[in-house]
Design a protein around this motif. Structure first.
Motif, PDB file in Angstrom:
ATOM      1  N   GLU A 141       2.630   1.776  -3.438  1.00  0.00           N
ATOM      2  CA  GLU A 141       1.685   2.267  -4.437  1.00  0.00           C
ATOM      3  C   GLU A 141       1.246   3.695  -4.136  1.00  0.00           C
ATOM      4  O   GLU A 141       1.107   4.512  -5.052  1.00  0.00           O
ATOM      5  N   LEU A 159     -11.866   2.852  -3.837  1.00  0.00           N
ATOM      6  CA  LEU A 159     -13.186   2.608  -4.414  1.00  0.00           C
ATOM      7  C   LEU A 159     -14.081   1.875  -3.421  1.00  0.00           C
ATOM      8  O   LEU A 159     -15.234   2.252  -3.205  1.00  0.00           O
ATOM      9  N   SER A 160     -13.537   0.847  -2.774  1.00  0.00           N
ATOM     10  CA  SER A 160     -14.309   0.070  -1.793  1.00  0.00           C
ATOM     11  C   SER A 160     -14.728   0.921  -0.605  1.00  0.00           C
ATOM     12  O   SER A 160     -15.804   0.728  -0.040  1.00  0.00           O
ATOM     13  N   ILE A 177      -3.022  -0.238  -8.376  1.00  0.00           N
ATOM     14  CA  ILE A 177      -4.230  -1.067  -8.393  1.00  0.00           C
ATOM     15  C   ILE A 177      -4.793  -1.297  -6.991  1.00  0.00           C
ATOM     16  O   ILE A 177      -5.996  -1.162  -6.754  1.00  0.00           O
ATOM     17  N   LEU A 178      -3.931  -1.632  -6.065  1.00  0.00           N
ATOM     18  CA  LEU A 178      -4.379  -1.900  -4.695  1.00  0.00           C
ATOM     19  C   LEU A 178      -4.992  -0.650  -4.069  1.00  0.00           C
ATOM     20  O   LEU A 178      -6.095  -0.692  -3.513  1.00  0.00           O
ATOM     21  N   VAL A 189      -8.809   8.474  -4.396  1.00  0.00           N
ATOM     22  CA  VAL A 189      -7.501   7.820  -4.397  1.00  0.00           C
ATOM     23  C   VAL A 189      -6.451   8.746  -3.779  1.00  0.00           C
ATOM     24  O   VAL A 189      -5.615   8.307  -2.986  1.00  0.00           O
ATOM     25  N   ARG A 214      -6.115   2.083  -5.502  1.00  0.00           N
ATOM     26  CA  ARG A 214      -7.341   2.487  -6.210  1.00  0.00           C
ATOM     27  C   ARG A 214      -8.526   1.609  -5.799  1.00  0.00           C
ATOM     28  O   ARG A 214      -9.626   2.100  -5.585  1.00  0.00           O
ATOM     29  N   THR A 215      -8.288   0.305  -5.676  1.00  0.00           N
ATOM     30  CA  THR A 215      -9.361  -0.623  -5.302  1.00  0.00           C
ATOM     31  C   THR A 215      -9.826  -0.378  -3.868  1.00  0.00           C
ATOM     32  O   THR A 215     -11.025  -0.384  -3.593  1.00  0.00           O
ATOM     33  N   ILE A 216      -8.878  -0.148  -2.971  1.00  0.00           N
ATOM     34  CA  ILE A 216      -9.251   0.145  -1.580  1.00  0.00           C
ATOM     35  C   ILE A 216     -10.058   1.440  -1.511  1.00  0.00           C
ATOM     36  O   ILE A 216     -11.085   1.513  -0.832  1.00  0.00           O
ATOM     37  N   GLN A 266       0.839  -1.203   0.000  1.00  0.00           N
ATOM     38  CA  GLN A 266       0.000   0.000   0.000  1.00  0.00           C
ATOM     39  C   GLN A 266       0.870   1.248   0.000  1.00  0.00           C
ATOM     40  O   GLN A 266       0.622   2.193  -0.761  1.00  0.00           O
TER      41      GLN A 266
END
Length: 85
Positions: A10, A30-31, A23-24, A36, A26-28, A7
């Motif tokens: 990134e 979003l969730s 990716i990690l 971001v 951004r996904t966190i 984390q």
């Protein structure tokens, strides 16, 4: 496995270049329903705070180890933690 170190890596990459895949992160984000940028800043802030805290602990441990290594029978009892005022 995905770790806090992933984390942090990134997040730092994203903060220096917002086109970074991250990716990690951004996904966190979003969730969690947050931006971001906001998440990356939080991750870096916490990582920096943790590094400073752990650095202090490691430095203290090493200082005490140094004192113990050079202590004599007469001075060993003067090594205490936390230090007395």
């Amino acid at each position: 496995p995905v770790t806090i170190a992933n984390q942090e890596k990134e997040a730092r990459e994203y903060l220096s270049d917002t086109s970074s895949p991250a990716i990690l992160v951004r996904t966190i984000a979003l969730s969690r329903g947050i931006g971001v940028q906001e998440l990356a800043e939080k991750i870096v802030e916490k990582a920096d705070s943790y590094a400073a805290f752990v650095g202090n602990l490691i430095g203290t441990r090493q200082m005490l180890e140094d004192q113990i290594e050079t202590a004599t029978e007469e001075t060993i009892d003067s090594i205490v933690w936390p230090p007395e005022d």
